[in-house]
Design a protein around this motif. Structure first.
Motif, PDB file in Angstrom:
ATOM      1  N   GLU A  60     -88.741   9.770 -29.068  1.00  0.00           N
ATOM      2  CA  GLU A  60     -88.978  10.898 -29.972  1.00  0.00           C
ATOM      3  C   GLU A  60     -90.279  10.722 -30.734  1.00  0.00           C
ATOM      4  OE1 GLU A  60     -87.629  13.581 -29.771  1.00  0.00           O
ATOM      5  OE2 GLU A  60     -85.763  13.145 -28.736  1.00  0.00           O
ATOM      6  N   PHE A  61     -90.593   9.464 -31.090  1.00  0.00           N
ATOM      7  CA  PHE A  61     -91.824   9.234 -31.836  1.00  0.00           C
ATOM      8  C   PHE A  61     -93.038   9.605 -30.995  1.00  0.00           C
ATOM      9  CE2 PHE A  61     -95.444   6.708 -33.180  1.00  0.00           C
ATOM     10  CZ  PHE A  61     -95.506   7.051 -34.516  1.00  0.00           C
ATOM     11  N   ARG A  63     -93.186  11.447 -28.278  1.00  0.00           N
ATOM     12  CA  ARG A  63     -93.252  12.837 -27.848  1.00  0.00           C
ATOM     13  C   ARG A  63     -93.587  13.740 -29.013  1.00  0.00           C
ATOM     14  NH1 ARG A  63     -88.629  15.293 -24.512  1.00  0.00           N
ATOM     15  NH2 ARG A  63     -87.623  15.051 -26.511  1.00  0.00           N
ATOM     16  N   GLY A  64     -93.212  13.287 -30.223  1.00  0.00           N
ATOM     17  CA  GLY A  64     -93.304  14.183 -31.375  1.00  0.00           C
ATOM     18  C   GLY A  64     -94.640  14.204 -32.077  1.00  0.00           C
ATOM     19  N   THR A  65     -95.479  13.177 -31.860  1.00  0.00           N
ATOM     20  CA  THR A  65     -96.647  13.070 -32.728  1.00  0.00           C
ATOM     21  C   THR A  65     -97.945  13.555 -32.107  1.00  0.00           C
ATOM     22  OG1 THR A  65     -96.777  10.762 -32.065  1.00  0.00           O
ATOM     23  CG2 THR A  65     -95.791  11.214 -34.188  1.00  0.00           C
ATOM     24  N   SER A  66     -97.910  14.184 -30.964  1.00  0.00           N
ATOM     25  CA  SER A  66     -99.111  14.746 -30.342  1.00  0.00           C
ATOM     26  C   SER A  66    -100.040  13.663 -29.796  1.00  0.00           C
ATOM     27  CB  SER A  66     -99.884  15.626 -31.344  1.00  0.00           C
ATOM     28  OG  SER A  66    -101.050  16.111 -30.737  1.00  0.00           O
ATOM     29  N   TYR A 103     -92.315  10.932 -22.177  1.00  0.00           N
ATOM     30  CA  TYR A 103     -91.823  12.094 -21.431  1.00  0.00           C
ATOM     31  C   TYR A 103     -91.117  11.652 -20.146  1.00  0.00           C
ATOM     32  CZ  TYR A 103     -94.278  15.379 -24.429  1.00  0.00           C
ATOM     33  OH  TYR A 103     -94.683  16.119 -25.496  1.00  0.00           O
ATOM     34  N   GLU A 106     -87.433  10.591 -20.289  1.00  0.00           N
ATOM     35  CA  GLU A 106     -86.440  11.657 -20.225  1.00  0.00           C
ATOM     36  C   GLU A 106     -86.170  12.060 -18.777  1.00  0.00           C
ATOM     37  OE1 GLU A 106     -85.148  11.454 -23.253  1.00  0.00           O
ATOM     38  OE2 GLU A 106     -85.127  13.608 -23.539  1.00  0.00           O
ATOM     39  N   ALA A 234     -93.976  24.778 -11.844  1.00  0.00           N
ATOM     40  CA  ALA A 234     -94.205  24.647 -13.280  1.00  0.00           C
ATOM     41  C   ALA A 234     -92.904  24.537 -14.036  1.00  0.00           C
ATOM     42  CB  ALA A 234     -94.992  25.841 -13.789  1.00  0.00           C
ATOM     43  N   THR A 235     -91.827  25.082 -13.470  1.00  0.00           N
ATOM     44  CA  THR A 235     -90.592  25.143 -14.252  1.00  0.00           C
ATOM     45  C   THR A 235     -89.986  23.770 -14.473  1.00  0.00           C
ATOM     46  OG1 THR A 235     -89.641  25.846 -12.179  1.00  0.00           O
ATOM     47  CG2 THR A 235     -89.820  27.496 -13.902  1.00  0.00           C
ATOM     48  N   ALA A 237     -91.422  21.264 -15.257  1.00  0.00           N
ATOM     49  CA  ALA A 237     -92.109  20.603 -16.364  1.00  0.00           C
ATOM     50  C   ALA A 237     -91.341  20.740 -17.669  1.00  0.00           C
ATOM     51  CB  ALA A 237     -93.511  21.177 -16.534  1.00  0.00           C
ATOM     52  N   THR A 238     -90.435  21.700 -17.714  1.00  0.00           N
ATOM     53  CA  THR A 238     -89.730  21.908 -18.972  1.00  0.00           C
ATOM     54  C   THR A 238     -88.500  21.026 -19.108  1.00  0.00           C
ATOM     55  OG1 THR A 238     -88.459  23.669 -17.968  1.00  0.00           O
ATOM     56  CG2 THR A 238     -90.417  24.309 -19.208  1.00  0.00           C
ATOM     57  N   GLY A 241     -85.924  18.459 -22.376  1.00  0.00           N
ATOM     58  CA  GLY A 241     -86.145  18.981 -23.720  1.00  0.00           C
ATOM     59  C   GLY A 241     -87.538  19.541 -23.871  1.00  0.00           C
ATOM     60  N   ALA A 242     -88.073  19.423 -25.070  1.00  0.00           N
ATOM     61  CA  ALA A 242     -89.389  20.003 -25.345  1.00  0.00           C
ATOM     62  C   ALA A 242     -90.446  19.287 -24.542  1.00  0.00           C
ATOM     63  CB  ALA A 242     -89.701  19.889 -26.815  1.00  0.00           C
ATOM     64  N   ALA A 243     -91.200  20.039 -23.783  1.00  0.00           N
ATOM     65  CA  ALA A 243     -92.264  19.432 -22.983  1.00  0.00           C
ATOM     66  C   ALA A 243     -93.397  18.978 -23.879  1.00  0.00           C
ATOM     67  CB  ALA A 243     -92.777  20.432 -21.960  1.00  0.00           C
TER      68      ALA A 243
ATOM     69  N   ARG B  64    -103.603  26.279 -14.201  1.00  0.00           N
ATOM     70  CA  ARG B  64    -102.568  25.299 -14.496  1.00  0.00           C
ATOM     71  C   ARG B  64    -103.017  23.878 -14.167  1.00  0.00           C
ATOM     72  NH1 ARG B  64     -97.483  24.797 -12.072  1.00  0.00           N
ATOM     73  NH2 ARG B  64     -97.974  26.210 -10.391  1.00  0.00           N
ATOM     74  N   ASN B 148     -89.804  25.852 -25.635  1.00  0.00           N
ATOM     75  CA  ASN B 148     -90.317  24.519 -25.327  1.00  0.00           C
ATOM     76  C   ASN B 148     -91.823  24.534 -25.125  1.00  0.00           C
ATOM     77  OD1 ASN B 148     -87.904  23.246 -25.540  1.00  0.00           O
ATOM     78  ND2 ASN B 148     -87.396  23.457 -23.364  1.00  0.00           N
ATOM     79  N   LYS B 155     -98.402  20.946 -30.121  1.00  0.00           N
ATOM     80  CA  LYS B 155     -98.946  19.596 -30.073  1.00  0.00           C
ATOM     81  C   LYS B 155    -100.303  19.537 -29.380  1.00  0.00           C
ATOM     82  CE  LYS B 155     -94.717  18.241 -29.053  1.00  0.00           C
ATOM     83  NZ  LYS B 155     -93.691  17.405 -28.410  1.00  0.00           N
ATOM     84  N   GLY B 190    -100.352  12.778 -37.877  1.00  0.00           N
ATOM     85  CA  GLY B 190     -99.304  12.466 -36.904  1.00  0.00           C
ATOM     86  C   GLY B 190     -97.917  12.701 -37.476  1.00  0.00           C
ATOM     87  N   PHE B 193     -97.021  16.336 -37.615  1.00  0.00           N
ATOM     88  CA  PHE B 193     -96.605  16.805 -36.288  1.00  0.00           C
ATOM     89  C   PHE B 193     -95.155  16.422 -36.010  1.00  0.00           C
ATOM     90  CE2 PHE B 193    -101.057  17.421 -34.949  1.00  0.00           C
ATOM     91  CZ  PHE B 193    -100.888  18.645 -34.341  1.00  0.00           C
ATOM     92  N   LEU B 194     -94.828  15.174 -36.308  1.00  0.00           N
ATOM     93  CA  LEU B 194     -93.479  14.672 -36.024  1.00  0.00           C
ATOM     94  C   LEU B 194     -92.447  15.451 -36.828  1.00  0.00           C
ATOM     95  CD1 LEU B 194     -92.040  12.422 -34.440  1.00  0.00           C
ATOM     96  CD2 LEU B 194     -92.176  11.023 -36.483  1.00  0.00           C
ATOM     97  N   SER B 197     -92.257  19.033 -35.394  1.00  0.00           N
ATOM     98  CA  SER B 197     -91.850  19.320 -34.014  1.00  0.00           C
ATOM     99  C   SER B 197     -90.458  18.778 -33.679  1.00  0.00           C
ATOM    100  CB  SER B 197     -92.885  18.802 -33.021  1.00  0.00           C
ATOM    101  OG  SER B 197     -92.770  17.413 -32.878  1.00  0.00           O
ATOM    102  N   ARG B 205     -82.866  22.635 -28.293  1.00  0.00           N
ATOM    103  CA  ARG B 205     -81.836  22.056 -27.429  1.00  0.00           C
ATOM    104  C   ARG B 205     -80.481  22.702 -27.715  1.00  0.00           C
ATOM    105  NH1 ARG B 205     -82.524  15.759 -27.200  1.00  0.00           N
ATOM    106  NH2 ARG B 205     -84.704  16.384 -27.194  1.00  0.00           N
TER     107      ARG B 205
END
Lengths: 243, 213
Positions: A60-61, A63-66, A103, A106, A234-235, A237-238, A241-243, B64, B148, B155, B190, B193-194, B197, B205
């Motif tokens: 989560e860290f 994936r979440g921080t960009s 990513y 997951e 492409a689908t 890729a989702t 959870g959040a891509a 893409r 999603n 991000k 950062g 963002f966390l 998001s 979910r």
């Protein structure tokens, strides 16, 4: 237009070394990501709460921080904080590896979960050790399902490598940018750059399709030769959870 | 200059939050563009003529497969009189439309064939069939995936800093360079963002589970 291409031909050694940096960042980043994806993804299926918890937090860290903040943090913020300085390319490889590894974890978790229960039970009934169970029964089946998602992640990783330009690594984007500055041919320069990345992406897709075909053959599935040229979807890729 | 300077962190936080507003604006508008354009592309992809469907697929596959940063910098250099934020939103929107169009395509394919046949049996004109029957069913299935992509676009907004849009990372970098406090600036960016998001992805979910995916 001819100006740009004649300069491109003249400066070919530089272009080649830029291409090399881009490929190095992609391949090394992907390898690090692959290792992390398996480590974190298998930990997520562990019976130990601690292992599951660590994996969840790390995934989560990252994936979440960009990715961009992670890369800049490694390059700008880590040296004053810790005294260690990484070269731009190493920064890129580490940031790409950690981010895409999260990513990928997951993807691994989802694929391992999707192997039918009966397969686990059969492996236990045959008295296989846990390591052999994983290696001989579960992973070969899960692996086939992981490949399409891994292909998407790999292309996304390739598409992230121009970020190296921002932390002054001499990648493909950096080199073509200098050529553009010298000729002033904006449109030609960027179209060439886009075409180059497209060719790289397509080559990687073909390689991954080949890998998928080999993996399917191991399971006794026989996909036709046409499957090599299918484009990535492409689908998928989702998933995860959040891509 | 070792260690984490809490005072600098306190200074940079308001700036980062100010940039966050621009980040959020770009994400929302970019998602909107991607949602609308993606639907248009998906519908064009189902056109009866191959002269429409093949070029649309090729262009979208190209968009893409090529880096957002190159697209962004290229567009900014070509249209250098246009406001950077507008370019940023347009490029983000087009880039993500290449992904959302595939999602719509799957969503439209997921509408049972009988629904199309029923439309024909009722002799609805194509426009009404799409509006009243097909799209309401397709879009409902597609919403979680769109969400999603919105999170992943969020991000990727730091890219916009490169073309001088004053979003969060732009502000963080500026402060970092002026006060030599990159550590604090990027750490806070950062964390923002966390904080933004992670709850959003949890929410998505939940929504996905509720819709039965």
């Amino acid at each position: 237009m001819s100006d740009f291409f004649s300069l491109l031909a003249e400066e070919f050694p530089q272009v080649r070394s830029g291409l090399w940096v881009t490929l190095e960042a992609t391949v090394l980043g992907a390898l690090l990501a692959l290792v992390l994806a398996f480590a974190l993804g298998l930990m997520a299926g562990s019976r130990l709460l601690l292992a599951r918890g660590v994996s969840r937090v790390v995934v989560e860290f990252f994936r979440g921080t960009s990715l961009y903040v992670q890369l800049f943090w490694l390059y700008y913020a880590m040296p004053p904080l810790t005294g260690y300085e990484l070269t731009p390319l190493v920064c890129g490889v580490v940031a790409f590896g950690l981010n895409f590894g999260a990513y990928g974890a997951e993807v691994v978790r989802g694929a391992v979960n999707s192997v039918p229960r009966g397969q686990y039970e059969a492996a236990i009934a045959l008295n296989l050790s846990p390591a052999r169970r994983l290696w001989k029964v579960i992973l070969p089946q899960a692996w086939v399902q992981m490949i399409p998602s891994f292909t998407n992640l790999l292309i996304q990783l390739l598409k992230a490598t121009p970020l190296l330009w921002l932390i002054s690594a001499a990648d493909l984007m950096t080199v073509v940018q200098t050529l553009r500055d010298r000729t002033g041919e904006t449109l030609t320069a960027y179209l060439t750059l886009l075409a180059a990345y497209f060719v790289l992406a397509y080559a990687l897709t073909l390689l991954m399709n080949l890998l998928e075909r080999t993996a399917k053959r191991r399971l006794g599935l026989e996909p036709g030769a046409k499957s090599l040229f299918k484009s990535r979807s492409a689908t998928t890729a989702t998933t995860g959870g959040a891509a | 200059m070792n260690g984490f300077d809490w005072e600098a962190a306190g200074d940079v936080l308001p700036l980062v939050l100010q940039g966050f507003k621009v980040t959020l604006l770009a994400t929302v508008l970019g998602t909107l563009v991607a949602a609308v354009l993606g639907l248009a592309v998906a519908m064009a992809g189902r056109a009866p003529s191959r002269f429409v469907t093949v070029p649309v697929r090729v262009v979208m596959e190209f968009v893409r497969s090529t880096p957002l940063l190159v697209q962004l910098v290229g567009a900014a250099a070509l249209f250098n009189t246009v406001e950077p934020l507008v370019i940023g939103i347009a490029v983000l929107g087009v880039h993500y439309a290449a992904y959302t169009s595939e999602v719509y395509r799957a969503g439209i394919d997921g509408v049972p064939k009988g629904q199309w046949e029923a439309c024909r049996a009722l002799s609805l004109p194509p426009r009404r069939a799409w509006q009243a029957v097909i799209l309401p069913q397709a879009v409902r299935n597609v919403l979680p995936a769109l969400g999603n992509y919105a999170i992943s676009m969020f991000k990727e907004t730091p890219f916009l800093a490169v073309i001088m849009v004053q979003e969060m990372v732009f502000e963080a970098r500026k402060y970092g360079a002026e006060h030599f406090a990159y550590t604090e600036a990027f750490t806070l960016a950062g964390l923002v963002f966390l904080v933004a998001s992670y709850p959003t992805s949890l929410l998505m979910r939940k929504l996905e589970k509720r819709l039965g995916h």
